[in-house]
Design an enzyme around this catalytic site. Sequence first.
Site, mmCIF file in Angstrom:
data_model
loop_
_atom_site.group_PDB
_atom_site.id
_atom_site.type_symbol
_atom_site.label_atom_id
_atom_site.label_comp_id
_atom_site.label_asym_id
_atom_site.label_seq_id
_atom_site.Cartn_x
_atom_site.Cartn_y
_atom_site.Cartn_z
ATOM 1 N N SER A 10 -3.121 9.955 8.147
ATOM 2 C CA SER A 10 -3.755 9.302 8.606
ATOM 3 C C SER A 10 -2.462 8.133 9.690
ATOM 4 O O SER A 10 -3.067 7.671 10.651
ATOM 5 C CB SER A 10 -5.022 8.290 7.866
ATOM 6 O OG SER A 10 -5.569 9.601 7.420
ATOM 7 N N LYS A 191 2.418 -3.039 -4.547
ATOM 8 C CA LYS A 191 1.761 -3.639 -4.196
ATOM 9 C C LYS A 191 0.259 -2.890 -4.148
ATOM 10 O O LYS A 191 -1.715 -2.844 -4.952
ATOM 11 C CB LYS A 191 1.381 -4.146 -3.178
ATOM 12 C CG LYS A 191 1.867 -3.352 -1.698
ATOM 13 C CD LYS A 191 0.596 -2.538 -1.407
ATOM 14 C CE LYS A 191 0.581 -1.535 -0.034
ATOM 15 N NZ LYS A 191 0.102 -1.071 0.345
ATOM 16 N N ASN A 258 -5.880 2.812 -3.377
ATOM 17 C CA ASN A 258 -5.228 2.397 -4.377
ATOM 18 C C ASN A 258 -7.233 1.534 -4.825
ATOM 19 O O ASN A 258 -6.666 1.798 -6.698
ATOM 20 C CB ASN A 258 -4.479 1.595 -4.360
ATOM 21 C CG ASN A 258 -2.899 2.541 -4.275
ATOM 22 O OD1 ASN A 258 -2.693 3.608 -4.879
ATOM 23 N ND2 ASN A 258 -2.883 2.543 -2.844
#
Length: 327
Positions: A10, A191, A258
């Site tokens: 992607s 993150k 996530n």
Amino acid sequence: MKISILGAGSFGTAIAIALSAHGISVNLWGRDHRNTTHINTYRKNLKYLPTYHLPDNIYATSNIDEVLSDNNTCIILTIPTQQLRTICTQIQHKQHMCKNTPILICSKGIEITSLKFPSEIAEEILQYNPIFILSGPSFAKEIAEHLPCSIVLAGDNKELGESLIEKISNDVLKIIYHQDIIGVQIGAALKNIIAIACGIIAGKNLGNNAVATVITKGMNEIKTLYIAKNHSIDLHTLIGPSCLGDLILTCTTEHSRNMAFGLEIGKGRNINTLIDHNLKLVEGTSTVKPLISLAKKLNVELPICISIYNLLHENISLDKAISNILS
């Protein structure tokens, strides 16, 4: 001008669309021969970004020799961190074709076997290629839709870095330069784990206040590891796109894989089933193990990250993990 992108997923496809729309010829390499052939025939990447048209100046191939040449302005790597060593070794074996070509790495995370960040892996293998990290808050679908993002190009060679930015920055990819290559990667790695924690909190319906608490505590964990690894801190990096910006984006929307993964955990889905179905897509699941090993090596405590590690790999209860995250 020609740029080669290794990784036809992607993000690699989205970057190819953004660059090609501004007149750059792009060679896009992917392992799946059927998919690359389909891209060239139908101008769509049905496997990853099926609804977006790929301009004619994108050429896709599964033959890595076709994309490694000395007339590339740069080579961009958009592959998972755990596969980076293999790809860098393949590039090294073709050094006669691309010696001295700048390598821009978009991979995020830490290698499981060596505890190295992506730039450290590349610098170990590609000793003749200038290495840069390209990172920041940038969802692939938004880039493919020509929506703007602000990202960072980090590396030691400021003159070359700024020259590359002049060539590839545009109204979609708004790129700024940083020399703090390790600091940028620390933010990019942590993150994703913090986003899993935010997803869990949201999935449990504990409120926006609690999510904000996790983001704030997560930022502190980025700073803690940053100082331990770098022995100093650059506030421009910490509060810039690659740390604060990417953290906010990844932690506050279900478009983040996530965060969405954590959301399903918070709703009570079976963790092992979720891992089995999402291992290759959710970067935080593959980063958390080497991250905790690195934290132990550097003698630092990262409460949110260890809570996610214990939840995914040590079978502590969800309620206990949440208590530890928020305590």
